[in-house]
Design an enzyme around this catalytic site. Structure first.
Site, PDB file in Angstrom:
ATOM      1  N   ASN A   1       9.647   8.138  -4.127  1.00 20.24           N
ATOM      2  CA  ASN A   1      10.227   7.345  -3.376  1.00 20.24           C
ATOM      3  C   ASN A   1      11.555   6.815  -3.811  1.00 20.24           C
ATOM      4  OD1 ASN A   1       9.706   4.596  -4.487  1.00 20.24           O
ATOM      5  ND2 ASN A   1       7.678   5.651  -4.440  1.00 20.24           N
TER       6      ASN A   1
ATOM      7  N   LYS B   1      -2.200  -7.123   4.026  1.00 26.10           N
ATOM      8  CA  LYS B   1      -2.104  -6.763   2.756  1.00 26.10           C
ATOM      9  C   LYS B   1      -2.592  -7.888   1.841  1.00 26.10           C
ATOM     10  CE  LYS B   1       0.817  -2.849   3.109  1.00 26.10           C
ATOM     11  NZ  LYS B   1       2.121  -2.370   3.134  1.00 26.10           N
TER      12      LYS B   1
END
Ligand code: CTP
Length: 407
Positions: free
Chosen positions: A216, A344
């Protein structure tokens, strides 16, 4: 009249540089206030500063000899370089001119003040003072930004009547703001002393064959900004970093890794004794199920890549954290960002999560600035406005420290 609490700088040693502008006379007041607050103040004056105010003024106000000459006979050079820079808690540049800012940005060390700034690893705080147009000039703005990105702290210049006859920004900040900023800087400089901070940073690479990988666009800048800030606050910092072109600051231990599994292993190895863990890395969630030792050749036909999951590093850290270890994560999201980040926070049992939006094309990745929201507990929330990543890192550590104190 507004009540302003007295400043307390007892036991602190400050190296204060005075630059050559009309604001030099106001700096005399600041030096006097620093001494009244209990600081041991050592003044360095540039040649230009001495044209506005004499060293004698600062000597009387600081009650210490004033240093002016880099190559003078006797003690000045030696004291400033070897003694003062070492024993000072922070270096303060008062009335910084466009010229001195430019020298600092480029690492030019042609007088005692610029040499000391270059030679120090202590916090540097700058209060600039100049004509509005000089402040606005793109060269000055770029220099300010460069210094800010390197972790130099600025007290915002005030606005009002300037000696050149104009009215605008560029006046030396007021005494109260300068002393408050110095107090903050010296307090921060010691707050993580004796503590171990472990940070993951950058991307990971998951190779398909010797010439291709999944990854990424993370640059590692946010992780490094956090490492720099934590080190600046006295921590012993280890960064487990994926591939990046950035150079870590001195005093930070860097463990270079490539894959998520390597990052996981390195983190687990360095975790014991960690007081604060920050997962700033953009870890690849999947890796190719098979790796080809030789370059895969194109065959004309389509190809299916089978992926298998990587370990979730921060979830493992959270589950096996050393006693008292604070765990902070990041969440990069494209949509419903706060809801997903809160998920999360809970799922990985984090103490706080820092969420930023990924724009189309990986916007937040690799950028110089960041704009984040910090979430904690069931509804704790702080928005940090767009700023260089160094500034965002300082805001994050301020919040983390506050949460740790109240844990
Ligand atoms: N993280 C990690 N190990 C992984 C994946 C993520 O340690 N294998 C950490 C990141 O460093 C970050 C946090 O988990 O602190 C969230 O990362 P993010 O990529 O936003 O979320 P994921 O858990 O990967 O979930 P998803 O990709 O589905 O959004």
């Amino acid at each position: 009249m507004k009540f302003e609490p007295p400043h307390d700088l007892r036991g602190r040693t400050l190296l204060v540089g005075i630059c050559g502008g009309i604001a030099a006379y106001k700096c005399a007041g600041v030096v006097s206030a620093l001494r009244q607050a209990g600081a041991d103040v050592h003044v360095i004056m540039t040649d230009a500063a001495q044209r506005f105010v004499t060293p004698l003024t600062f000597q009387a106000l600081s009650n210490n000899p004033v240093h002016t000459d880099m190559f003078g006979e006797g003690t000045a050079w030696e004291i400033a370089h070897i003694g003062l820079v070492r024993k000072t808690d922070a270096l303060v540049v008062l009335g910084a001119t466009a010229n001195t800012l430019a020298k600092l940005a480029y690492g030019i060390a042609d007088n005692l003040l610029t040499t000391c700034v270059l030679a120090t690893r202590k916090p540097v705080l700058v209060a600039a003072a100049m004509n509005t147009q000089m402040l606005d000039a793109s060269a000055t703005q770029e220099n300010l930004r460069t210094l800010q990105e390197r972790g130099v702290l600025f007290v915002e210049p005030g606005s009002g009547f300037l000696a050149c006859g104009e009215t605008g920004e560029g006046r030396l900040a007021n005494e109260h703001d300068i002393l408050s900023a110095i107090e903050l800087v010296v307090r921060r400089a010691h707050e993580l002393e004796g503590e171990r901070v472990l940070i993951t940073s950058g991307p990971t690479r998951e190779f398909i064959d010797p010439s291709r990988f999944l990854s990424n666009p993370s640059s590692g800048l946010m992780g490094l900004a956090l490492a720099t800030e934590a080190r600046g606050r006295g921590a012993q910092v280890t960064v487990v970093s994926g591939p990046t072109s950035l150079r870590a600051p001195a005093d930070v231990t860097v463990v270079s890794v490539t894959t998520a599994r390597e990052m996981h292993a390195a983190v687990m190895e360095h975790l014991p004794g960690t007081a604060l863990f920050i997962g700033a890395a953009a870890v690849a969630d999947f890796r190719p199920a098979e790796y080809s030792d030789t370059k895969i050749k194109k065959s004309g036909a389509g190809r299916t890549l089978v992926l298998e999951p990587n370990p979730d590093i921060i979830a493992d850290v959270s589950a096996h954290r050393p006693p008292g270890c604070f765990v902070a994560g990041f969440a990069a999201e494209t949509d419903e960002i706060e809801r997903r980040a809160r998920e999360k926070l809970t799922a990985k049992r984090l103490d706080c999560v820092v969420v930023n939006r990924i724009d189309i094309g990986g916007g937040a990745f690799g950028a110089r600035d960041n704009e984040v929201t910090i979430l904690w507990g069931s509804d704790g929330r702080e928005a940090v406005t767009r700023a260089p990543k160094s500034v965002v890192a300082a805001a994050l550590l301020d919040r983390i420290q506050q949460l740790r104190r109240h844990a």
